[in-house]
Design an enzyme around this catalytic site. Structure first.
Site, short mmCIF file in Angstrom:
data_model
loop_
_atom_site.label_atom_id
_atom_site.label_comp_id
_atom_site.label_asym_id
_atom_site.label_seq_id
_atom_site.Cartn_x
_atom_site.Cartn_y
_atom_site.Cartn_z
N LEU A 24 47.33 80.40 -45.27
CA LEU A 24 47.36 81.08 -46.56
C LEU A 24 48.35 80.43 -47.53
O LEU A 24 48.39 80.77 -48.70
CB LEU A 24 47.76 82.55 -46.36
CG LEU A 24 46.89 83.38 -45.42
CD1 LEU A 24 47.46 84.78 -45.28
CD2 LEU A 24 45.45 83.44 -45.92
N SER A 25 49.15 79.48 -47.01
CA SER A 25 50.27 78.94 -47.77
C SER A 25 49.92 78.27 -49.09
O SER A 25 50.63 78.47 -50.08
CB SER A 25 51.04 77.93 -46.91
OG SER A 25 51.29 78.44 -45.64
N LYS A 75 54.84 73.24 -33.96
CA LYS A 75 56.17 73.81 -34.21
C LYS A 75 57.22 73.34 -33.21
O LYS A 75 58.37 73.09 -33.58
CB LYS A 75 56.08 75.34 -34.24
CG LYS A 75 55.25 75.88 -35.40
CD LYS A 75 55.17 77.39 -35.39
CE LYS A 75 54.28 77.89 -36.52
NZ LYS A 75 54.20 79.37 -36.54
N ALA A 139 56.00 80.51 -32.18
CA ALA A 139 56.08 81.74 -32.98
C ALA A 139 56.49 82.92 -32.12
O ALA A 139 57.32 83.73 -32.51
CB ALA A 139 54.73 82.01 -33.64
N GLY A 163 55.00 79.89 -16.53
CA GLY A 163 56.25 79.15 -16.63
C GLY A 163 56.90 79.31 -17.99
O GLY A 163 58.12 79.48 -18.09
N ARG A 164 56.09 79.26 -19.03
CA ARG A 164 56.62 79.42 -20.39
C ARG A 164 57.15 80.84 -20.57
O ARG A 164 58.21 81.04 -21.17
CB ARG A 164 55.53 79.11 -21.41
CG ARG A 164 55.98 79.19 -22.84
CD ARG A 164 54.99 78.53 -23.78
NE ARG A 164 53.68 79.17 -23.78
CZ ARG A 164 52.66 78.76 -24.52
NH1 ARG A 164 52.80 77.69 -25.29
NH2 ARG A 164 51.50 79.39 -24.48
N GLY A 246 47.90 89.11 -39.84
CA GLY A 246 48.67 87.91 -40.10
C GLY A 246 49.04 87.75 -41.57
O GLY A 246 50.07 87.17 -41.91
#
Length: 269
Positions: A24-25, A75, A139, A163-164, A246
């Site tokens: 949307l930026s 990211k 995020a 694991g994450r 979102g």
């Protein structure tokens, strides 16, 4: 409606991601920058992971690119390209916005504060409540930190990558002992249910939680911006839940992104 007057003085602000159609930026941030008297055009850049480092390197040499916005799946990779980052970005292990400074890229992660500010605008607070967060990526890590920072009594984490998930539980437990646990797809009993994964962007995606177990007393949030009403949110609304899409997250963090990009050292954007 965009009010940028394209000229040789126009600066470009890339939004780098793969996919990129959902962001949307471009329109919203270009308009906000124009309101502040800045001649900056926000432009989507569709960049696969294999080309991300090369693309950021190219932006370094472009004088009229004062910063870069970063979205999925870049990211975490962006963190490694920064000379320095904010404390919240360092904890999240990821960056969603970078600005140029003399020392190199300076990065931040506004996902957590954007997500939780969006929810606060809708009248919900996590203070003293229980929460289930699905997604422990870039995020999700930022959102998890912010949920706990804002006083949640208990946070359960779920991710298809065990694991994450476990690594994030360990890091969060060091900062917020006794408040972080392993969760599952079952949202039963939580006050707040949050999706921080891309699940819902593709119609073929599975739902991030067992929606049949949602009840009207729960607040349900989703980071997906396209479709405008993700499947999780549609299902939650059918069950009477208060919700945030979102778009609510993005709207809440837009000003934070602009403030960061226009701060001292951002190449006079």
């Amino acid at each position: 409606m965009l009010s940028v007057q394209l000229s040789g003085e126009t600066k470009l602000l890339p939004v780098v991601g793969d996919p990129i159609e959902q962001v949307l930026s471009p329109t919203a941030l270009t308009a906000l920058l124009a309101q502040r008297g800045k001649n900056v055009l926000v432009v989507p850049f569709h960049v696969p992971a294999s080309e991300f480092r090369k693309s950021i390197g190219a932006c370094e040499g472009v004088r009229n690119v004062p910063g870069v916005l970063v979205t999925i799946p870049h990211k975490r990779a962006a963190l490694g390209l920064c000379a320095d980052v904010t404390e919240r970005a360092r904890f999240a292990g990821s960056v969603n916005v970078m600005r140029k400074e003399a020392r190199g890229w300076f990065g931040d992660n506004t996902d957590g504060c954007g997500y939780m500010d969006g929810i606060a605008r809708l009248g919900f607070t996590v203070e003293g409540k229980s929460a289930l967060l699905v997604g422990c990526g870039g995020a999700g890590s930022a959102i998890a930190f912010e949920i706990l920072r804002r006083g949640a009594a208990r946070l359960a984490l779920h991710d298809v990558d065990a694991g994450r998930r476990d690594a994030l539980i360990e890091r969060l437990s060091a900062a917020f002992p006794g408040r972080v646990y392993e969760g599952s797809e079952d949202p039963t009993g939580y006050d707040f249910v949050a999706n921080a994964t891309p699940m819902g962007m593709d119609p073929a995606d599975p739902l991030p939680v067992v929606v049949e177990n949602l009840t009207a007393s729960q607040f349900v949030a989703c980071a997906v911006t396209k479709p405008a009403v993700p499947p999780l949110i549609a299902a939650a609304r059918q069950r009477g839940c208060a919700t945030m899409t979102g778009a609510g997250m993005f709207q809440a963090q837009a000003e934070i992104l602009i403030d960061f990009l226009l701060a001292q050292g951002s190449a006079n954007a």
